[in-house]
Design a protein around this motif. Structure first.
Motif, PDB file in Angstrom:
ATOM      1  N   ARG A  53      -5.119 -11.446  11.024  1.00 18.88           N
ATOM      2  CA  ARG A  53      -5.077 -12.503  12.042  1.00 18.88           C
ATOM      3  C   ARG A  53      -3.960 -13.499  11.782  1.00 18.88           C
ATOM      4  N   GLY A  54      -3.714 -13.760  10.490  1.00 15.12           N
ATOM      5  CA  GLY A  54      -2.713 -14.772  10.143  1.00 15.12           C
ATOM      6  C   GLY A  54      -1.310 -14.231   9.994  1.00 15.12           C
ATOM      7  N   GLY A  55      -1.166 -12.929   9.917  1.00  8.40           N
ATOM      8  CA  GLY A  55       0.169 -12.345   9.782  1.00  8.40           C
ATOM      9  C   GLY A  55       0.879 -12.723   8.493  1.00  8.40           C
ATOM     10  N   ALA A  56       0.115 -13.051   7.455  1.00  3.17           N
ATOM     11  CA  ALA A  56       0.709 -13.526   6.195  1.00  3.17           C
ATOM     12  C   ALA A  56       1.116 -12.340   5.320  1.00  3.17           C
ATOM     13  N   LEU A  57       2.022 -11.528   5.827  1.00  2.00           N
ATOM     14  CA  LEU A  57       2.403 -10.311   5.111  1.00  2.00           C
ATOM     15  C   LEU A  57       3.170 -10.603   3.825  1.00  2.00           C
ATOM     16  N   HIS A  58       3.676 -11.842   3.680  1.00  2.00           N
ATOM     17  CA  HIS A  58       4.353 -12.187   2.430  1.00  2.00           C
ATOM     18  C   HIS A  58       3.400 -12.119   1.248  1.00  2.00           C
ATOM     19  N   LEU A  59       2.082 -12.183   1.521  1.00  2.00           N
ATOM     20  CA  LEU A  59       1.104 -12.097   0.441  1.00  2.00           C
ATOM     21  C   LEU A  59       1.097 -10.711  -0.203  1.00  2.00           C
ATOM     22  N   LEU A  60       1.723  -9.752   0.437  1.00  2.00           N
ATOM     23  CA  LEU A  60       1.789  -8.398  -0.088  1.00  2.00           C
ATOM     24  C   LEU A  60       3.048  -8.148  -0.913  1.00  2.00           C
ATOM     25  N   ASP A  61       3.909  -9.151  -1.024  1.00 10.20           N
ATOM     26  CA  ASP A  61       5.170  -8.965  -1.739  1.00 10.20           C
ATOM     27  C   ASP A  61       4.926  -8.716  -3.230  1.00 10.20           C
ATOM     28  N   TYR A  62       5.728  -7.853  -3.793  1.00  8.14           N
ATOM     29  CA  TYR A  62       5.682  -7.601  -5.228  1.00  8.14           C
ATOM     30  C   TYR A  62       6.984  -6.927  -5.638  1.00  8.14           C
ATOM     31  N   SER A  63       7.200  -6.808  -6.931  1.00  6.63           N
ATOM     32  CA  SER A  63       8.361  -6.098  -7.462  1.00  6.63           C
ATOM     33  C   SER A  63       7.961  -4.670  -7.789  1.00  6.63           C
ATOM     34  N   GLU A  64       8.855  -3.741  -7.522  1.00  3.93           N
ATOM     35  CA  GLU A  64       8.549  -2.335  -7.759  1.00  3.93           C
ATOM     36  C   GLU A  64       8.167  -2.075  -9.213  1.00  3.93           C
ATOM     37  N   GLU A  65       8.703  -2.874 -10.110  1.00  5.40           N
ATOM     38  CA  GLU A  65       8.413  -2.688 -11.538  1.00  5.40           C
ATOM     39  C   GLU A  65       6.944  -2.929 -11.872  1.00  5.40           C
ATOM     40  N   GLU A  66       6.192  -3.542 -10.956  1.00  7.91           N
ATOM     41  CA  GLU A  66       4.800  -3.877 -11.248  1.00  7.91           C
ATOM     42  C   GLU A  66       3.856  -2.679 -11.232  1.00  7.91           C
ATOM     43  N   HIS A  67       4.239  -1.567 -10.630  1.00  7.38           N
ATOM     44  CA  HIS A  67       3.369  -0.391 -10.603  1.00  7.38           C
ATOM     45  C   HIS A  67       3.026   0.056 -12.016  1.00  7.38           C
ATOM     46  N   PRO A  68       1.795   0.585 -12.207  1.00  7.82           N
ATOM     47  CA  PRO A  68       0.711   0.799 -11.253  1.00  7.82           C
ATOM     48  C   PRO A  68       0.027  -0.517 -10.865  1.00  7.82           C
ATOM     49  N   LEU A  69      -0.220  -0.659  -9.561  1.00  7.51           N
ATOM     50  CA  LEU A  69      -0.612  -1.953  -9.007  1.00  7.51           C
ATOM     51  C   LEU A  69      -1.667  -1.776  -7.917  1.00  7.51           C
ATOM     52  N   ALA A  70      -2.724  -2.561  -8.023  1.00 11.83           N
ATOM     53  CA  ALA A  70      -3.811  -2.517  -7.047  1.00 11.83           C
ATOM     54  C   ALA A  70      -3.856  -3.811  -6.239  1.00 11.83           C
ATOM     55  N   LEU A  71      -4.140  -3.671  -4.968  1.00  7.33           N
ATOM     56  CA  LEU A  71      -4.319  -4.809  -4.067  1.00  7.33           C
ATOM     57  C   LEU A  71      -5.802  -5.074  -3.910  1.00  7.33           C
ATOM     58  N   GLN A  72      -6.236  -6.303  -4.198  1.00  3.53           N
ATOM     59  CA  GLN A  72      -7.631  -6.653  -3.944  1.00  3.53           C
ATOM     60  C   GLN A  72      -7.744  -7.394  -2.620  1.00  3.53           C
ATOM     61  N   LEU A  73      -8.637  -6.910  -1.771  1.00  3.46           N
ATOM     62  CA  LEU A  73      -8.877  -7.521  -0.469  1.00  3.46           C
ATOM     63  C   LEU A  73     -10.240  -8.196  -0.445  1.00  3.46           C
ATOM     64  N   GLY A  74     -10.332  -9.267   0.337  1.00  3.05           N
ATOM     65  CA  GLY A  74     -11.602  -9.913   0.625  1.00  3.05           C
ATOM     66  C   GLY A  74     -11.862  -9.849   2.113  1.00  3.05           C
ATOM     67  N   GLY A  75     -13.094  -9.568   2.482  1.00  4.36           N
ATOM     68  CA  GLY A  75     -13.443  -9.502   3.888  1.00  4.36           C
ATOM     69  C   GLY A  75     -14.790  -8.844   4.061  1.00  4.36           C
TER      70      GLY A  75
END
Length: 339
Positions: A53-75
């Motif tokens: 709803r908020g379009g805050a896609l910048h919250l998904l930004d990361y550096s490729e070097e961070e892998h392996p990487l998990a995204l935690q969602l709330g909802g």
């Protein structure tokens, strides 16, 4: 290839750094990745409404070097979580995790987090919709129970209901959560730990991949849980406040590989990252605040923290401040951290 990727992320999940609001941002994760190449890292919780709803896609930004990487969602809305999952998968995350453990009032008001422990079928519906949106593995992080629930009864029922949706990876924070009367901080300390119940859940559900979280402060404390048969250990505050103690030996002791770097080496490896961040208008303290505990327990650690804490926010402060702080550590050549 899909199965190989899933198997790989499960191996990485043998040790993971917990998602922690205001702490495990992209700068923290980049730093932690220097210390361990294999440990699974998690983002801070990102709410599905903020993305969808908020379009805050910048919250998904990361550096490729961070892998392996998990995204935690709330909802708690299946359709909204499905769309947020799709966005996370498109961004390249290796895992999408649903938060069913946060006890804060703000999260409760959005009807997600630990309060969802009371609605296992809704959780099952959410993760089912999330799975339909991606080939990336979907997982759940939850508590043992909430409020007056008897965990020995309600937790098995929760796991059984949610697992029927098709997911098979859970991280269990080995405490109940009290939704009223305790702050989020108190909920991390006051409800008693029950490690044995987590081990019991692995015995009752051997087909599930189960990680344990809560109160584990070192690799020495983590390894016995793995030896007893759990699939993974997630460490939170200890990995943040004393990252070298938890992460520097992880690649060797947990994954059977060579050590990634040294604490001193990690400081030098952070310098180009800091320079790039500051060249884009970023501030030094946004990064160094995550590095204050690097030399915890080592000679010179207090001076390291003091120099960074007092100097990183000052106008004109740059990467050279780290070298100034590091000099206090390297003045003690016998410290293990300076080897």
């Amino acid at each position: 290839m899909f199965e190989n990727k899933r198997e790989k992320i499960r191996r990485n999940a043998t040790l993971s750094c917990a998602p922690m609001m205001d702490w495990t941002d992209r700068h923290c994760r980049y730093f932690h990745r220097l210390l361990s190449k294999n440990t699974l890292l998690y983002t801070e919780m990102v709410t599905a409404p903020a993305l969808v709803r908020g379009g805050a896609l910048h919250l998904l930004d990361y550096s490729e070097e961070e892998h392996p990487l998990a995204l935690q969602l709330g909802g708690s809305d299946p359709a909204e979580l499905a769309e947020a999952t799709r966005l996370g998968a498109m961004a390249g995350y290796d895992e999408i995790n649903l938060n069913v453990g946060c006890p804060s009032d703000r999260v409760q008001s959005g009807t997600f987090g630990a309060i969802l422990m009371k609605q296992p079928q809704l959780v099952a519906d959410c993760v089912s919709a999330m799975q339909d949106a991606t080939d990336v593995e979907v997982t759940v992080k939850c508590r043992l129970g909430v409020d007056d629930q008897p965990p020995e009864e309600t937790l098995p029922a929760f796991l059984e209901t949610v697992a029927k949706s098709g997911i098979s990876r859970f991280t269990l924070h080995a405490r109940k959560a009290w939704l009223k009367g305790l702050s989020p901080k108190e909920n991390r300390d006051i409800p008693p730990l029950d490690y044995e119940l987590v081990h019991q859940m692995k015995a009752e559900f051997p087909e599930l991949h189960i990680s344990i979280n809560g109160g584990i402060a070192s690799l020495a404390e983590a390894l016995p849980h793995l030896e007893r048969g759990l699939d993974g250990v997630m460490i939170g505050r200890a990995a943040y406040h004393d990252p070298a103690n938890v992460l520097l030996d992880a690649d060797t002791r947990v994954y059977g590989q060579g050590t990634a770097t040294t604490a001193v080496g990690a400081v030098h490896e952070m310098l180009p990252y800091i320079e790039a961040h500051m060249s884009q208008g970023g501030k030094l303290h946004q990064i160094t605040r995550h590095m204050l505990g690097l030399f915890t327990g080592k000679p010179g650690a207090r001076a390291w923290r003091r120099v960074l804490s007092q100097g990183a926010s000052k106008p004109g402060a740059g990467p050279e401040l780290l070298l100034e702080a590091l000099a206090h550590v390297q003045a003690h050549p016998n410290t293990q951290a300076a080897e």
